[in-house]
Write a protein that holds these residues in place. Structure first.
Motif, PDB file in Angstrom:
ATOM      1  N   ASP A   1       0.631  -0.946   0.000  1.00  0.00           N
ATOM      2  CA  ASP A   1      -0.097   0.166   0.042  1.00  0.00           C
ATOM      3  C   ASP A   1       0.712   1.306   0.113  1.00  0.00           C
ATOM      4  O   ASP A   1       0.373   2.123  -0.524  1.00  0.00           O
ATOM      5  CB  ASP A   1      -0.873   0.049   1.324  1.00  0.00           C
ATOM      6  N   ASN A   2       1.793   1.328   0.704  1.00  0.00           N
ATOM      7  CA  ASN A   2       2.835   2.508   0.619  1.00  0.00           C
ATOM      8  C   ASN A   2       3.786   2.720  -0.551  1.00  0.00           C
ATOM      9  O   ASN A   2       4.291   3.787  -0.591  1.00  0.00           O
ATOM     10  CB  ASN A   2       3.434   2.403   1.850  1.00  0.00           C
ATOM     11  N   VAL A   3       3.620   2.002  -1.341  1.00  0.00           N
ATOM     12  CA  VAL A   3       4.366   2.286  -2.916  1.00  0.00           C
ATOM     13  C   VAL A   3       3.462   2.336  -4.001  1.00  0.00           C
ATOM     14  O   VAL A   3       4.036   2.479  -5.183  1.00  0.00           O
ATOM     15  CB  VAL A   3       5.552   1.185  -2.882  1.00  0.00           C
ATOM     16  N   LEU A   4       2.058   2.306  -3.899  1.00  0.00           N
ATOM     17  CA  LEU A   4       1.184   2.171  -4.983  1.00  0.00           C
ATOM     18  C   LEU A   4       1.498   3.577  -5.879  1.00  0.00           C
ATOM     19  O   LEU A   4       1.269   3.406  -7.156  1.00  0.00           O
ATOM     20  CB  LEU A   4      -0.168   2.146  -4.459  1.00  0.00           C
ATOM     21  N   LEU A   5       2.040   4.608  -5.479  1.00  0.00           N
ATOM     22  CA  LEU A   5       2.257   5.743  -6.265  1.00  0.00           C
ATOM     23  C   LEU A   5       3.704   5.808  -6.632  1.00  0.00           C
ATOM     24  O   LEU A   5       3.994   6.869  -7.302  1.00  0.00           O
ATOM     25  CB  LEU A   5       2.077   7.186  -5.429  1.00  0.00           C
ATOM     26  N   THR A   6       4.620   4.963  -6.333  1.00  0.00           N
ATOM     27  CA  THR A   6       5.979   4.626  -6.958  1.00  0.00           C
ATOM     28  C   THR A   6       5.851   3.858  -8.138  1.00  0.00           C
ATOM     29  O   THR A   6       5.399   2.692  -7.991  1.00  0.00           O
ATOM     30  CB  THR A   6       6.755   4.105  -5.691  1.00  0.00           C
ATOM     31  N   GLN A   7       6.808   3.990  -9.029  1.00  0.00           N
ATOM     32  CA  GLN A   7       6.807   3.240 -10.108  1.00  0.00           C
ATOM     33  C   GLN A   7       7.294   1.903 -10.058  1.00  0.00           C
ATOM     34  O   GLN A   7       8.347   1.735  -9.227  1.00  0.00           O
ATOM     35  CB  GLN A   7       7.893   4.085 -11.289  1.00  0.00           C
ATOM     36  N   GLY A   8       6.860   0.948 -10.474  1.00  0.00           N
ATOM     37  CA  GLY A   8       7.169  -0.409 -10.430  1.00  0.00           C
ATOM     38  C   GLY A   8       6.167  -1.523 -10.914  1.00  0.00           C
ATOM     39  O   GLY A   8       4.916  -1.122 -11.073  1.00  0.00           O
ATOM     40  N   THR A   9       6.477  -2.814 -10.898  1.00  0.00           N
ATOM     41  CA  THR A   9       5.415  -3.688 -11.473  1.00  0.00           C
ATOM     42  C   THR A   9       5.111  -4.750 -10.412  1.00  0.00           C
ATOM     43  O   THR A   9       4.183  -5.290 -10.626  1.00  0.00           O
ATOM     44  CB  THR A   9       6.078  -4.341 -12.560  1.00  0.00           C
ATOM     45  N   GLY A  10       5.741  -5.217  -9.263  1.00  0.00           N
ATOM     46  CA  GLY A  10       5.461  -5.887  -8.611  1.00  0.00           C
ATOM     47  C   GLY A  10       5.995  -7.328  -8.918  1.00  0.00           C
ATOM     48  O   GLY A  10       5.387  -8.323  -8.351  1.00  0.00           O
ATOM     49  N   ILE A  11       6.769  -7.380  -9.635  1.00  0.00           N
ATOM     50  CA  ILE A  11       7.157  -8.785 -10.290  1.00  0.00           C
ATOM     51  C   ILE A  11       8.799  -9.282  -9.630  1.00  0.00           C
ATOM     52  O   ILE A  11       9.268 -10.216  -9.704  1.00  0.00           O
ATOM     53  CB  ILE A  11       7.277  -9.008 -11.592  1.00  0.00           C
ATOM     54  N   GLY A  12       9.486  -8.086  -9.256  1.00  0.00           N
ATOM     55  CA  GLY A  12      10.944  -8.301  -8.942  1.00  0.00           C
ATOM     56  C   GLY A  12      11.185  -9.306  -7.839  1.00  0.00           C
ATOM     57  O   GLY A  12      12.054 -10.159  -7.931  1.00  0.00           O
ATOM     58  N   LEU A  13      10.647  -9.147  -6.483  1.00  0.00           N
ATOM     59  CA  LEU A  13      10.681 -10.032  -5.528  1.00  0.00           C
ATOM     60  C   LEU A  13      10.363 -11.361  -5.715  1.00  0.00           C
ATOM     61  O   LEU A  13      10.724 -12.361  -5.354  1.00  0.00           O
ATOM     62  CB  LEU A  13      10.143  -9.495  -4.348  1.00  0.00           C
ATOM     63  N   ASN A  14       9.219 -11.575  -6.816  1.00  0.00           N
ATOM     64  CA  ASN A  14       8.884 -12.775  -7.181  1.00  0.00           C
ATOM     65  C   ASN A  14       9.702 -13.480  -7.935  1.00  0.00           C
ATOM     66  O   ASN A  14       9.973 -14.787  -7.772  1.00  0.00           O
ATOM     67  CB  ASN A  14       7.222 -12.642  -7.912  1.00  0.00           C
ATOM     68  N   ILE A  15      10.371 -12.811  -8.995  1.00  0.00           N
ATOM     69  CA  ILE A  15      11.283 -13.308  -9.641  1.00  0.00           C
ATOM     70  C   ILE A  15      12.627 -13.916  -8.891  1.00  0.00           C
ATOM     71  O   ILE A  15      13.220 -14.992  -9.065  1.00  0.00           O
ATOM     72  CB  ILE A  15      11.668 -12.701 -10.814  1.00  0.00           C
ATOM     73  N   VAL A  16      13.014 -13.130  -8.165  1.00  0.00           N
ATOM     74  CA  VAL A  16      14.241 -13.366  -7.101  1.00  0.00           C
ATOM     75  C   VAL A  16      14.009 -14.532  -6.428  1.00  0.00           C
ATOM     76  O   VAL A  16      14.844 -15.320  -6.508  1.00  0.00           O
ATOM     77  CB  VAL A  16      14.569 -12.280  -6.372  1.00  0.00           C
ATOM     78  N   LYS A  17      12.774 -14.767  -5.665  1.00  0.00           N
ATOM     79  CA  LYS A  17      12.332 -15.956  -4.922  1.00  0.00           C
ATOM     80  C   LYS A  17      12.266 -17.186  -5.765  1.00  0.00           C
ATOM     81  O   LYS A  17      12.938 -18.106  -5.328  1.00  0.00           O
ATOM     82  CB  LYS A  17      11.053 -15.785  -4.232  1.00  0.00           C
TER      83      LYS A  17
END
Length: 72
Positions: free
Chosen positions: A21-37
């Motif tokens: 919730d605290n990064v919804l206005l920050t650019q990103g896709t939400g896939i990085g940590l999933n790929i790393v894991k």
């Protein structure tokens, strides 16, 4: 050091496309940590984290050591 991950969002942090919730206005896709894991686990390792909102996060990656170190 940084904005940290809200406690209620931490259980979802490795989910594909999840954005806290605290990064919804920050650019990103939400896939990085999933790929790393995924890659860390494919190597037989583990990733974990500790985070405090408004303080920061610490991620730990553990990978297995293959072979005998005494050979080197």
């Amino acid at each position: 050091k940084g904005i940290g991950i809200p406690k209620e969002d931490q259980k979802h942090i490795f989910n594909l496309y999840f954005r806290a919730d605290n990064v919804l206005l920050t650019q990103g896709t939400g896939i990085g940590l999933n790929i790393v894991k995924s890659h860390v686990e494919n190597l037989g390792g583990n990733i974990s984290f500790k985070s405090v909102e408004n303080k920061g996060s610490k991620f730990t990656v553990e990978l297995p050591l293959h072979g005998n170190r005494e050979e080197f």
